[in-house]
Design a protein around this motif. Structure first.
Motif, mmCIF file in Angstrom:
data_model
loop_
_atom_site.group_PDB
_atom_site.id
_atom_site.type_symbol
_atom_site.label_atom_id
_atom_site.label_comp_id
_atom_site.label_asym_id
_atom_site.label_seq_id
_atom_site.Cartn_x
_atom_site.Cartn_y
_atom_site.Cartn_z
ATOM 1 N N ALA A 104 0.849 -1.202 0.000
ATOM 2 C CA ALA A 104 0.000 0.000 0.000
ATOM 3 C C ALA A 104 0.878 1.243 0.000
ATOM 4 N N GLY A 105 1.969 1.189 0.776
ATOM 5 C CA GLY A 105 2.890 2.324 0.828
ATOM 6 C C GLY A 105 3.502 2.616 -0.525
ATOM 7 N N SER A 106 3.856 1.553 -1.262
ATOM 8 C CA SER A 106 4.454 1.765 -2.589
ATOM 9 C C SER A 106 3.429 2.359 -3.556
ATOM 10 N N MET A 107 2.180 1.905 -3.446
ATOM 11 C CA MET A 107 1.142 2.471 -4.317
ATOM 12 C C MET A 107 0.894 3.935 -3.966
ATOM 13 N N ALA A 108 0.864 4.210 -2.658
ATOM 14 C CA ALA A 108 0.693 5.602 -2.225
ATOM 15 C C ALA A 108 1.880 6.430 -2.712
#
Lengths: 439, 295
Positions: free
Chosen positions: A403-407
């Motif tokens: 999720a952090g990478s997508m954010a």
């Protein structure tokens, strides 16, 4: 632009100059930063305690990280489609979309590279690739081709930005001090002379030609990471084309989503018109059909032969543990978009936004299905292994990092749109002038 | 008489019919809880290492499920603290392994037959697993090109080793995960002298670099002796030659110093071609920058 009304150049400049974040922008950015921080904390835990904090074990050694990697590489390919292929084909309607496509490409490829390092567990060993890398290994090809694609995409973002930097420097009063300094640092040398335009156009044309084989290589090589491994579900000669067709589809879906969001957030209805959605809708239908064709190839032929080793894998996908996800990805990512977008009403902005989002979500699950179920079905049966080796569901750390990478991808795009014009100002003015003169 | 007989039959039928649900309920209760099954297996490898493996499972609906993390105490002959072999905990497969400790050497040497006792908490759940001390020896002979293997089984009785007859065992060559029979039958049985002789029928089996491989004789789950294994290395195999040249050729599987020329040519051509063009574009960028700075 698609509408016949002439917009004065100064209004175009006014409309397209970067705007400060409103309340929604601040909330959006805060959510993204918090998600990135959560991902960073999860990654700290992974570094501190090792890859054991993930649920990857001996069999599923490529989990959600590699699914994410394939997803990011796929989405980044849209830069070559919108910017290069359509430009070389002399398609002008895509001009307002080129920068959106390029920034999606750059941010996605940056995080594709980062997620590979996350997957390594011991990131300091990445240096060993440079010190001891073997050119025989597809991993090495991937590193070379990703860095090359990143560099080309960056140049393709920068060259067309030069005339816009000049416009932003000229509109000093509409920008903050530090941004003005940044613009001057990046483009104070651009005077807009004929010779500068000639060299810049030549460079952009060369980049457009160069990016196509590199883009094809990047995703073909990614597919070869799988196809060169003898496994049920990956043992295919079709994988390169299958991956590229899927990549163009998800990239186009992402562009459609971004078009809608930027159009609504920055009130760009005059520049990103219904015509753009209509044309992008047709592109998405064509790419959905193409990807569906490759999917049928990938599943029908092994299912027809039903070799013992493939049987369990296919059963798991079609009717077993992964069947819900599989049919969700096929329906949401391909079938429904085709049926909605073949109708003109389906190609209006809001339906297009919904379909674009479905394509992206479906594509993410499709990548997960390419990676994980195959690893759970090795040729030799799993015996004498702990129960946890036989199943895979990502741990919270894996979800948080993903999720952090997508954010992170979205954050790069958001900040880019805050700093630079998301629609090329100079190109829009020039095209409108040419369009007016031709008529 | 006939009427009485008919009445008895009718009563039996009614009784059985009434009893059926009760039997069914009892069976269900038994099935629902499952029946714990604990087994012991004694091992003696090369007449020097003795150990016991305890196997714990739960039988339910004819399916055996391993019981993980179950603790048991294992004793030699008597369930007293001084005869404790060890407290053991089963692993994920429901198994636990324990060696006979040196502290019990005197007790071990004192008798030819020993009883292993298993306690779960205070309850003695196995008390009749008896093992007679035994040993296997392996001898080889090679005459006129004929190779024979003779395995002798002995048991400790009345303070001396005496031949053990009618002991079934596998005799052969150790391969990946089992014993490849040296002769034509799967197993062999010892005669009254405790001997089993096999003529080697396996020619040209690969050995190590010196042509050595391991002969083995194994008795499996024998009621008296448990599991016994004896091994012996013999130079009867075909020496394996390591093809070092395999890694000296230029191929896809070799180190980076042995990359095939065609791949080097292709990879570097592409990399140089593309990065050369990119460097050219950087030069163009510098040109554009210089143009802007020239008054």
């Amino acid at each position: 632009m698609g509408n016949s009304a002439i917009i004065p150049a100064d209004q175009i400049t006014r409309d397209l100059l970067p705007q400060k974040f409103g309340t929604r922008g601040v909330i959006w950015t805060t959510i993204l930063i918090l998600t990135c921080m959560l991902g960073a904390f999860a990654y700290y835990r992974q570094l501190r305690y090792g890859l054991v904090v993930t649920n990857m074990r001996d069999y599923v050694s490529w989990g959600i990280y590699i699914s994410n990697f394939v997803f990011f590489v796929a989405i980044s390919l849209v830069g070559s489609l919108i910017t290069a292929i359509l430009r070389l084909a002399n398609v002008h309607w895509s001009t307002p979309l080129t920068r959106i496509a390029e920034i999606i490409a750059v941010s996605a490829i940056v995080f594709a590279a980062l997620i590979i390092i996350v997957d390594m567990g011991r990131p300091e060993r990445f240096l060993n690739l440079a010190l001891h890398g073997r050119i025989q290994s597809p991993i090495m090809w991937d590193v070379i081709v990703i860095s090359t694609y990143f560099f080309i995409s960056l140049l393709l973002l920068y060259f067309p930005l030069l005339p816009d930097l000049k416009i932003m420097i000229e509109n000093k009063e509409k920008t903050s001090k530090w941004l003005y300094k940044l613009y001057r640092f990046q483009g104070s040398f651009w005077k807009g002379t004929k010779e500068q335009f000639r060299l810049s156009d030549k460079a952009i044309n060369i980049l457009c030609i160069l990016i196509i084989p590199v883009a094809f290589s990047i995703h073909t090589v990614t597919s070869w990471l799988f196809a060169t491994t003898y496994r049920p579900g990956w043992d295919s000669t079709n994988f390169g084309a299958y991956f590229i067709s899927g990549a163009f589809l998800v990239g186009s879906g992402a562009v459609v989503v971004a078009m809608y969001v930027f159009r609504s957030a920055y009130k760009l209805e005059k520049y990103i018109t219904e015509l753009h959605f209509d044309r992008m809708g047709k592109v998405v239908v064509m790419l959905s059909l193409l990807y569906l064709y490759f999917n049928i190839n990938e599943y029908l032929i092994p299912a027809f032969k039903m070799k013992k080793s493939e049987e369990l894998h296919l059963e798991e996908l079609f009717t077993g543990e992964y069947s819900k996800m599989f049919w969700f990805a096929i329906m949401v990512g391909m079938i429904i978009p085709i049926f909605v977008l073949i109708f003109k009403a389906g190609r209006k902005p809001l339906p297009m936004f919904i379909i674009g989002s479905m394509v992206v979500v479906g594509a993410w699950f499709k990548r997960y299905l390419i990676v994980t179920p195959t690893l759970l079905h090795p040729f030799l049966p799993m015996t004498n292994v702990p129960e946890s080796f036989k199943h895979y569901f990502p741990s919270w750390e894996e979800w948080a990092i993903a999720a952090g990478s997508m954010a992170g991808v979205l954050l790069v795009i958001t900040f880019f749109a805050r700093i630079y014009p998301i629609i090329p100002i100079q190109e829009t003015i020039t095209e409108q002038t040419e369009h007016h003169e031709n008529n | 008489m006939k009427i009485i007989k008919q009445n008895i039959l009718s009563l039996l039928f009614v009784f059985t019919f009434l009893l059926l649900p009760v039997i069914k309920i009892m069976a269900q209760e038994d099935t629902a809880a499952g029946t714990p099954v604990v087994k012991l297996h004694y091992y003696n490898n090369n007449n020097s290492i003795q150990y016991v493996i305890l196997e714990s499972s739960l039988k339910k609906n004819k399916v055996f499920t391993p019981q993980k993390n179950k603790s048991y105490a294992l004793f030699l002959d008597q369930s007293t603290p001084e005869n404790l072999i060890g407290n053991i905990l089963t692993d994920n497969e429901g198994k636990a392994k324990v060696f006979v400790p040196p502290s019990l050497k005197a007790a071990w040497d004192a008798a030819g037959t020993h009883n292993f006792i298993v306690k779960e908490g205070e309850e003695e759940i196995i008390s009749d697993y008896a093992i007679t001390k035994s040993m296997l020896t392996i001898d080889t002979a090679s005459e006129d090109g004929v190779r024979t293997i003779t395995v002798t089984a002995m048991k400790w009785e009345k303070n001396k080793w005496i031949p053990a007859s009618d002991v079934e065992m596998k005799i052969g060559i150790e391969r990946q995960a089992s014993i490849l029979s040296a002769g034509t039958t799967e197993t062999y049985t010892t005669d009254s002298a405790g001997k089993a002789t096999v003529e080697l029928k396996r020619d040209s089996l690969p050995g190590d670099v010196n042509g050595n491989y391991t002969l083995a004789a194994r008795v499996e789950d024998n009621d008296l002796f448990g599991n016994i294994l004896v091994e012996k290395n013999v130079p009867w195999g075909v020496p394996t030659t390591i093809d070092t040249n395999f890694f000296n050729i230029r191929a896809l599987w070799t180190t980076r110093f042995k990359t095939p020329y065609w791949l080097l040519f292709m990879a570097y051509s592409i990399v140089i071609g593309i990065w050369g063009t990119l460097i050219y574009l950087i030069v163009q960028m510098v040109k554009i920058a210089k143009m802007g700075k020239t008054p």
